[in-house]
Design an enzyme around this catalytic site. Structure first.
Site, PDB file in Angstrom:
ATOM      1  N   GLU A 133      -3.560   5.368   1.168  1.00  0.00           N
ATOM      2  CA  GLU A 133      -4.392   6.255   1.980  1.00  0.00           C
ATOM      3  C   GLU A 133      -5.007   7.365   1.129  1.00  0.00           C
ATOM      4  O   GLU A 133      -6.176   7.724   1.312  1.00  0.00           O
ATOM      5  CB  GLU A 133      -3.562   6.843   3.119  1.00  0.00           C
ATOM      6  CG  GLU A 133      -3.197   5.802   4.169  1.00  0.00           C
ATOM      7  CD  GLU A 133      -2.240   6.300   5.211  1.00  0.00           C
ATOM      8  OE1 GLU A 133      -2.498   6.097   6.410  1.00  0.00           O
ATOM      9  OE2 GLU A 133      -1.202   6.899   4.843  1.00  0.00           O
TER      10      GLU A 133
ATOM     11  N   GLU B 203       4.051   0.001   6.570  1.00  0.00           N
ATOM     12  CA  GLU B 203       4.618   0.787   7.663  1.00  0.00           C
ATOM     13  C   GLU B 203       5.075  -0.081   8.839  1.00  0.00           C
ATOM     14  O   GLU B 203       6.116   0.172   9.452  1.00  0.00           O
ATOM     15  CB  GLU B 203       3.595   1.825   8.150  1.00  0.00           C
ATOM     16  CG  GLU B 203       3.358   2.978   7.189  1.00  0.00           C
ATOM     17  CD  GLU B 203       2.357   2.660   6.092  1.00  0.00           C
ATOM     18  OE1 GLU B 203       2.038   3.578   5.313  1.00  0.00           O
ATOM     19  OE2 GLU B 203       1.894   1.502   6.009  1.00  0.00           O
TER      20      GLU B 203
END
Length: 254
Positions: A112, A132
Site C-alpha cells: 500500500e 490480510e
C-alpha cells in the site's frame, strides 16, 4: 543519516532519501514508524525536488505490524486506518514526486505504501501480496483504491481472496511496477530517475502530480479542459521559455 530510529532520512542534493528502518521486524509498519514516516515526508515536501522511499535490511516492508494490531478494537482500527490514509496522502497530494525502490517482501501495508508512490522500481528479489484476507482482516492502508487502480478489480480480488503472491516479473507485466531491474540495483535506478525528475520545471511537475490523477476521474470534455488550463499555466513558468529556446537552438545548430 539522521532522524527517528524507525525511519532514516537523508537529503542528498535535491533528492530526499527515506529509509524504513526496522530490519529485525522486516520493516513492519507500527504506529511509531508511521509517525516517523509522516515527519520524514513533511520534511521532504519542504526541502526536496524528488524523494526515494526504500527499506533497510532484507525487504521493503512486510506490512502491518500484526503484534500491535491484534489488540485493537473496531473503533481504534478505523482511526488507525484513517491515519495511514492521511500519512500516505502526503505523498499522493504533495508537490514532490516519490519513487519507491523495492526489494524482497513488499506485502500488505508495504504494498500500500509502494502503491501511493508515483513510480515503483523493483529488483528481481521483490514479491508482492495482500495477505490480510488469509489472516481474517481487511486492508486498511488504501489498497482498495490505489492497488486496485494499478491492477484492476479482477486481479486485486484474486490477490485478496487467495493470498496470491506476485513475483517481480509478474508485477511488471501487470503494471504494478514500472521498472524491473537486477537484484541489488533498485536504489541505483531510483537515484537516476530521481535526479532526472528533480531537474524538471516545477509547474510541469505540478501538472503531472496534481492535474493528471484528477483528469483520470473526469469526463472526457472536463479532462480535456483541465489539460488545456494546465498547458496554459505551465507555459507561464519562467523555465518554459528558457527550455524551449535552448531546445530550438540545439535543433537548429545541427
Amino acid at each position: 543519516m539522521s532522524g527517528e530510529s524507525t525511519v532514516r532520512y537523508e537529503l542528498r542534493g535535491p533528492v530526499a532519501w527515506i529509509g524504513l528502518d526496522r530490519p529485525a521486524k522486516r520493516n513492519a509498519i507500527n504506529e511509531a514508524l508511521l509517525t516517523a514516516l509522516d515527519d520524514a515526508l513533511r520534511r521532504a515536501q519542504a526541502e526536496a525536488r524528488a524523494m526515494v522511499l526504500f527499506g533497510h535490511g532484507s525487504c521493503f516492508s512486510a506490512g502491518l505490524d500484526l503484534a500491535e494490531h491484534r489488540a485493537r478494537a473496531a473503533e481504534e482500527t478505523f482511526l488507525i486506518s484513517r491515519a495511514w490514509h492521511t500519512v500516505f496522502a502526503r505523498i499522493r497530494r504533495g508537490r514532490v514526486p516519490a519513487i519507491a525502490a523495492l526489494h524482497g517482501a513488499t506485502v500488505g501495508g508495504g504494498l500500500e505504501l509502494a502503491a501511493t508512490c508515483h513510480i515503483r522500481v523493483a529488483d528481481s528479489s521483490a514479491f508482492f501480496a495482500l495477505p490480510e484476507g488469509q489472516r481474517g482482516i481487511y486492508v486498511g492502508g488504501g489498497a482498495s483504491v490505489h492497488v486496485a487502480r494499478l491492477l484492476g478489480l479482477a486481479r486485486i480480488t484474486d490477490m485478496m481472496l487467495t493470498g496470491r503472491v506476485l513475483d517481480a516479473a509478474a508485477a511488471e507485466r501487470m503494471g504494478l511496477v514500472q521498472y524491473l531491474v537486477p537484484e541489488g540495483t533498485a536504489l541505483a535506478q531510483a537515484e537516476e530517475l530521481a535526479l532526472k525528475i528533480a531537474g524538471m520545471a516545477p509547474l510541469t511537475v505540478l501538472g503531472i502530480l496534481q492535474a493528471l490523477p484528477r483528469i483520470q476521474d473526469m469526463s472526457e470534455e472536463d479532462g480535456l479542459f483541465v489539460e488545456s488550463m494546465m498547458a496554459a499555466l505551465a507555459q507561464t513558468g519562467p523555465e518554459a521559455a528558457q527550455r524551449l529556446a535552448a531546445f530550438i537552438e540545439r535543433r537548429d545548430s545541427k
